[in-house]
Write a protein that holds these residues in place. Structure first.
Motif, mmCIF file in Angstrom:
data_model
loop_
_atom_site.group_PDB
_atom_site.id
_atom_site.type_symbol
_atom_site.label_atom_id
_atom_site.label_comp_id
_atom_site.label_asym_id
_atom_site.label_seq_id
_atom_site.Cartn_x
_atom_site.Cartn_y
_atom_site.Cartn_z
ATOM 1 N N LYS A 45 0.808 -1.217 0.000
ATOM 2 C CA LYS A 45 0.000 0.000 0.000
ATOM 3 C C LYS A 45 0.846 1.274 0.000
ATOM 4 N N ARG A 46 1.902 1.292 0.777
ATOM 5 C CA ARG A 46 2.691 2.521 0.914
ATOM 6 C C ARG A 46 3.445 2.897 -0.357
ATOM 7 N N SER A 47 3.621 1.930 -1.254
ATOM 8 C CA SER A 47 4.347 2.226 -2.490
ATOM 9 C C SER A 47 3.439 2.200 -3.724
ATOM 10 N N THR A 48 2.131 2.135 -3.499
ATOM 11 C CA THR A 48 1.183 2.005 -4.611
ATOM 12 C C THR A 48 0.202 3.160 -4.631
ATOM 13 N N GLY A 49 0.078 3.773 -5.797
ATOM 14 C CA GLY A 49 -0.965 4.762 -6.007
ATOM 15 C C GLY A 49 -2.169 4.106 -6.656
ATOM 16 N N VAL A 50 -3.354 4.537 -6.277
ATOM 17 C CA VAL A 50 -4.586 3.920 -6.764
ATOM 18 C C VAL A 50 -5.416 4.934 -7.538
ATOM 19 N N VAL A 51 -5.878 4.515 -8.699
ATOM 20 C CA VAL A 51 -6.873 5.290 -9.449
ATOM 21 C C VAL A 51 -8.235 4.678 -9.155
ATOM 22 N N LEU A 52 -9.075 5.446 -8.494
ATOM 23 C CA LEU A 52 -10.443 5.014 -8.196
ATOM 24 C C LEU A 52 -11.307 5.404 -9.385
ATOM 25 N N ALA A 53 -11.606 4.426 -10.241
ATOM 26 C CA ALA A 53 -12.240 4.707 -11.529
ATOM 27 C C ALA A 53 -13.718 4.340 -11.496
ATOM 28 N N SER A 54 -14.569 5.353 -11.616
ATOM 29 C CA SER A 54 -16.012 5.116 -11.620
ATOM 30 C C SER A 54 -16.572 5.305 -13.014
ATOM 31 N N VAL A 57 -4.033 8.527 -4.059
ATOM 32 C CA VAL A 57 -5.299 8.074 -4.657
ATOM 33 C C VAL A 57 -5.835 9.192 -5.535
ATOM 34 N N ARG A 58 -6.272 8.834 -6.733
ATOM 35 C CA ARG A 58 -6.873 9.801 -7.650
ATOM 36 C C ARG A 58 -8.204 9.259 -8.149
ATOM 37 N N PRO A 59 -9.248 10.104 -8.206
ATOM 38 C CA PRO A 59 -10.504 9.682 -8.829
ATOM 39 C C PRO A 59 -10.391 9.775 -10.346
ATOM 40 N N ALA A 60 -11.178 8.977 -11.040
ATOM 41 C CA ALA A 60 -11.247 9.041 -12.500
ATOM 42 C C ALA A 60 -12.635 8.591 -12.930
ATOM 43 N N PHE A 61 -12.987 8.929 -14.182
ATOM 44 C CA PHE A 61 -14.340 8.670 -14.658
ATOM 45 C C PHE A 61 -14.301 8.165 -16.098
ATOM 46 N N SER A 84 -16.896 8.344 -18.156
ATOM 47 C CA SER A 84 -17.766 9.168 -19.000
ATOM 48 C C SER A 84 -18.192 10.403 -18.225
ATOM 49 N N ALA A 85 -18.695 11.384 -18.951
ATOM 50 C CA ALA A 85 -19.364 12.578 -18.408
ATOM 51 C C ALA A 85 -18.448 13.529 -17.654
ATOM 52 N N SER A 86 -17.449 13.015 -16.932
ATOM 53 C CA SER A 86 -16.582 13.860 -16.116
ATOM 54 C C SER A 86 -15.123 13.526 -16.385
ATOM 55 N N LEU A 87 -14.257 14.391 -15.921
ATOM 56 C CA LEU A 87 -12.815 14.211 -16.049
ATOM 57 C C LEU A 87 -12.191 14.186 -14.659
ATOM 58 N N PRO A 88 -11.010 13.559 -14.516
ATOM 59 C CA PRO A 88 -10.143 13.006 -15.567
ATOM 60 C C PRO A 88 -10.544 11.596 -15.958
ATOM 61 N N ARG A 89 -10.067 11.139 -17.112
ATOM 62 C CA ARG A 89 -10.218 9.756 -17.533
ATOM 63 C C ARG A 89 -9.179 8.897 -16.798
ATOM 64 N N THR A 90 -9.398 7.604 -16.829
ATOM 65 C CA THR A 90 -8.508 6.680 -16.130
ATOM 66 C C THR A 90 -7.059 6.848 -16.568
ATOM 67 N N GLU A 91 -6.825 6.899 -17.878
ATOM 68 C CA GLU A 91 -5.450 6.994 -18.372
ATOM 69 C C GLU A 91 -4.768 8.284 -17.921
ATOM 70 N N ASP A 92 -5.551 9.374 -17.818
ATOM 71 C CA ASP A 92 -4.966 10.640 -17.370
ATOM 72 C C ASP A 92 -4.585 10.577 -15.897
ATOM 73 N N ALA A 93 -5.425 9.924 -15.090
ATOM 74 C CA ALA A 93 -5.120 9.798 -13.662
ATOM 75 C C ALA A 93 -3.895 8.913 -13.440
ATOM 76 N N VAL A 94 -3.762 7.849 -14.240
ATOM 77 C CA VAL A 94 -2.580 6.995 -14.135
ATOM 78 C C VAL A 94 -1.328 7.797 -14.453
ATOM 79 N N ARG A 95 -1.373 8.573 -15.521
ATOM 80 C CA ARG A 95 -0.204 9.373 -15.921
ATOM 81 C C ARG A 95 0.113 10.447 -14.884
ATOM 82 N N GLU A 96 -0.929 10.993 -14.258
ATOM 83 C CA GLU A 96 -0.705 11.999 -13.220
ATOM 84 C C GLU A 96 0.058 11.403 -12.041
ATOM 85 N N LEU A 97 -0.305 10.190 -11.655
ATOM 86 C CA LEU A 97 0.409 9.532 -10.566
ATOM 87 C C LEU A 97 1.847 9.231 -10.955
ATOM 88 N N ARG A 98 2.050 8.782 -12.180
ATOM 89 C CA ARG A 98 3.412 8.530 -12.658
ATOM 90 C C ARG A 98 4.246 9.819 -12.599
#
Length: 282
Positions: free
Chosen positions: A155-164, A191-195, A197-211
């Protein structure tokens, strides 16, 4: 690193399942539990809903469980309610299979239920609250991440994208953002939220943001119940951005089943308003 999916065997008799509790011998007949799902052209969606219904029946053998769909799949919610009324059923709890209060919970489902009470005045229908937010959903998300290969030590070394799935409803978007904020205090490094549809950011954008923020390992946790077009979009975004771990959807997990029964119990114990409809609130 390529996305990996690892499905581990589930343990039978988890604490979440036992917390749901069986029906008491000799107890009065409980209201019918009608699981209301959105529906999808993807057959995996209906299969997941029916698997969840089977789990509910095994947990509560004294409760009749039915499933109905708003669109695409059958039977429709309206046809199920018509059939129950013809069979002499008088009490129904309609449980939205939804994680947030958005358009379907606020408008679609209440409209279908009101129409049914108009056709069948003797039919008493309570609309239960949507499933989220709830700590049980957080436990189900972590279960899926661990099944996908992570461990609590990661957990301490992992970022999570919560994708709805996403929504145009500000209330629903705010709920997802709040869940992501709360998850930051449970041990995950970010942790970053992602969506989808309808809202931003998209999953791929949240993954890149964490990177870009220096997170070494990124996992995507779909905050959706059943497979379908939008969950597939989440998975595609995770792969496109090179996420290390992609969890499965929540599905008929023990935590989701226990939460659904908790919402059912809360609605079943509430009085029926004059219009025969209880609009559920989280």
């Amino acid at each position: 690193m390529p996305v990996r999916r690892v499905v581990l065997p589930r343990r039978a008799g988890s604490a979440a399942e036992h917390s749901a509790g069986p029906a008491r011998p000799g107890a009065p007949v409980r209201p019918v539990l009608l699981v209301v799902a959105h529906g999808s052209r993807d057959p995996r969606h209906a299969a997941t809903v029916h698997a969840l219904a089977r789990r509910l029946r095994s947990l509560r053998p004294g409760v009749r469980v039915e499933t109905g769909f708003l669109e695409f799949d059958s039977p429709s919610v309206a046809s199920v309610l018509d059939r129950l009324a013809r069979q002499g059923v008088r009490d129904v709890v309609a449980q939205p299979l939804l994680l947030t209060r958005a358009f379907h919970a606020k408008t679609d489902i209440p409209g279908v239920l009101r129409a049914a009470t108009g056709r069948h005045p003797a039919l008493r229908i309570r609309q239960a609250a949507v499933l989220g937010p709830s700590p049980l959903l957080g436990a189900a998300l972590e279960r899926r991440l661990y099944e996908a290969g992570l461990t609590p030590a990661d957990k301490r070394s992992t970022g999570v994208v919560l994708a709805s799935a996403g929504s145009s409803d500000p209330e629903a978007i705010a709920v997802i953002a709040e869940i992501a904020r709360e998850w930051r205090h449970t041990g995950w490094c970010a942790v970053r939220p992602a969506f989808a549809s309808a809202s931003l950011p998209r999953t791929e954008d949240a993954v890149r943001e964490l990177r870009a923020a220096g997170v070494r390992r990124v996992a995507v946790a779909p905050y959706v119940i059943a497979p379908g077009r939008l969950p597939d979009r989440i998975a595609a975004g995770a792969r496109e951005a090179g996420a290390d771990v992609l969890a499965e959807v929540l599905g008929p997990s023990p935590e989701v089943a226990a939460l659904l029964l908790r919402r059912y119990d809360q609605a079943a114990e509430a009085p029926v308003p004059p219009l025969g409809l209880l609009a559920g609130h989280a």
